[in-house]
Design a protein around this motif. Structure first.
Motif, PDB file in Angstrom:
ATOM      1  N   VAL A  57     -48.263  37.686 -19.672  1.00  0.00           N
ATOM      2  CA  VAL A  57     -47.062  38.259 -19.059  1.00  0.00           C
ATOM      3  C   VAL A  57     -46.783  39.667 -19.577  1.00  0.00           C
ATOM      4  O   VAL A  57     -46.433  40.571 -18.802  1.00  0.00           O
ATOM      5  N   THR A  66     -42.007  41.427 -12.830  1.00  0.00           N
ATOM      6  CA  THR A  66     -42.528  40.292 -12.067  1.00  0.00           C
ATOM      7  C   THR A  66     -41.708  39.050 -12.405  1.00  0.00           C
ATOM      8  O   THR A  66     -40.853  39.066 -13.293  1.00  0.00           O
ATOM      9  N   SER A  67     -41.987  37.961 -11.715  1.00  0.00           N
ATOM     10  CA  SER A  67     -41.237  36.725 -11.971  1.00  0.00           C
ATOM     11  C   SER A  67     -41.481  36.220 -13.387  1.00  0.00           C
ATOM     12  O   SER A  67     -40.556  35.768 -14.064  1.00  0.00           O
ATOM     13  N   GLY A  68     -42.744  36.325 -13.830  1.00  0.00           N
ATOM     14  CA  GLY A  68     -43.060  35.900 -15.194  1.00  0.00           C
ATOM     15  C   GLY A  68     -42.371  36.764 -16.239  1.00  0.00           C
ATOM     16  O   GLY A  68     -41.844  36.270 -17.231  1.00  0.00           O
ATOM     17  N   GLN A  69     -42.379  38.076 -16.007  1.00  0.00           N
ATOM     18  CA  GLN A  69     -41.713  38.986 -16.922  1.00  0.00           C
ATOM     19  C   GLN A  69     -40.208  38.738 -16.935  1.00  0.00           C
ATOM     20  O   GLN A  69     -39.567  38.772 -17.997  1.00  0.00           O
ATOM     21  N   ASN A  70     -39.631  38.494 -15.783  1.00  0.00           N
ATOM     22  CA  ASN A  70     -38.205  38.169 -15.701  1.00  0.00           C
ATOM     23  C   ASN A  70     -37.878  36.923 -16.512  1.00  0.00           C
ATOM     24  O   ASN A  70     -36.854  36.873 -17.214  1.00  0.00           O
ATOM     25  N   PHE A  71     -38.733  35.920 -16.404  1.00  0.00           N
ATOM     26  CA  PHE A  71     -38.509  34.670 -17.121  1.00  0.00           C
ATOM     27  C   PHE A  71     -38.520  34.900 -18.625  1.00  0.00           C
ATOM     28  O   PHE A  71     -37.626  34.423 -19.344  1.00  0.00           O
ATOM     29  N   TYR A  74     -35.478  36.738 -19.758  1.00  0.00           N
ATOM     30  CA  TYR A  74     -34.322  35.838 -19.781  1.00  0.00           C
ATOM     31  C   TYR A  74     -34.343  34.979 -21.045  1.00  0.00           C
ATOM     32  O   TYR A  74     -33.305  34.792 -21.700  1.00  0.00           O
TER      33      TYR A  74
END
Length: 247
Positions: A57, A66-71, A74
């Motif tokens: 990530v 990206t979605s993984g980076q956002n996760f 968070y």
């Protein structure tokens, strides 16, 4: 002298606790040492999952996440919030420690429910979540104890030990006992909950192998996450308490 004897007796209790066994176990003999292979294997798998997912990530961070980076961002913000709430404004240096505890325990707990450990056959025993073993939870609790002693001593020096005679010297034995019961409660709470959850699922699967175990498994995933949060929150609270000197 009495304090030293109390400390030695507590260490002996931890040694006795580490010898507790539930079922059969698989060991490696390395020199003069007998190593609990089941815990090492599953712990390495958990560490590999964390390292690989993190590397994939963060190796190429994007301006538009990206979605993984956002996760992962968070999760980092969540760990920062927990650390700041419990420790205070000096929480920064402790975020990696609290985050490591939380992520390792969280992934370890979930691995017991999601990974098919049972299909891997061992000469003795079977694989399970690392936190399903008292050795792992005691080690994590002792790391927490070392962390909050270090936090208090590094900030206050030898004056840190003055807390043991506050608000009155009469409470010295109780204050000392409190510091030794913290790792005990941390280790037994985590170990007991994870072991009980896996035993309930195993019993239900053996009795009613189809529909009934599924809701229990989902409940186990929820409680496993809660246990990781409780452990990390209490660890941060103990560190904050040692730095502030209040109870």
């Amino acid at each position: 002298m009495n304090v030293l004897l109390c400390y030695i007796n507590t260490l002996n209790r931890f040694y006795d606790i580490s010898a507790v066994e539930v079922g059969q176990h698989f060991y490696w003999q390395i020199g003069y040492f007998q190593v609990h292979a089941q815990v090492l294997i599953t712990s390495w798998v958990v560490i590999a999952i964390l390292l690989i997912s993190t590397i994939l990530v963060v190796r190429n961070p994007q301006t538009i996440p990206t979605s993984g980076q956002n996760f992962f961002e968070y999760v980092l913000e969540f760990i920062r919030d927990v650390s700041k709430t419990q420790i205070g404004e000096e929480y920064g240096p402790w975020v990696p420690f609290i985050g490591t505890l939380f992520l390792f325990i969280f992934v370890s707990n979930w691995s017991g429910a999601l990974l098919p450990w049972k299909i891997i056959k061992l000469p003795h025993g079977e694989l399970a979540a690392p936190t399903n073993d008292i050795n792992t939870t005691v080690a994590l609790a002792l790391l927490t104890s070392v962390a909050y002693f270090y936090a208090g001593i590094s900030k206050k020096g030898l004056a840190y030990f003055g807390k043991y005679i506050q608000p009155t010297p009469i409470l010295l034995p109780i204050n000392i006992l409190e510091d030794f019961t913290k790792p005990l409660s941390l280790s037994f709470r985590l170990f007991g909950n994870i072991l009980a959850d896996e035993l309930v699922v195993v019993v239900l699967v053996s009795l009613v192998p189809l529909v009934v175990p599924i809701p229990v498994m989902f409940l186990g995933l929820f409680t496993s996450g809660i246990q990781a949060l409780i452990f990390a929150t209490l660890a941060a609270a103990y560190i904050g308490e040692s730095m502030e000197g209040h109870h």
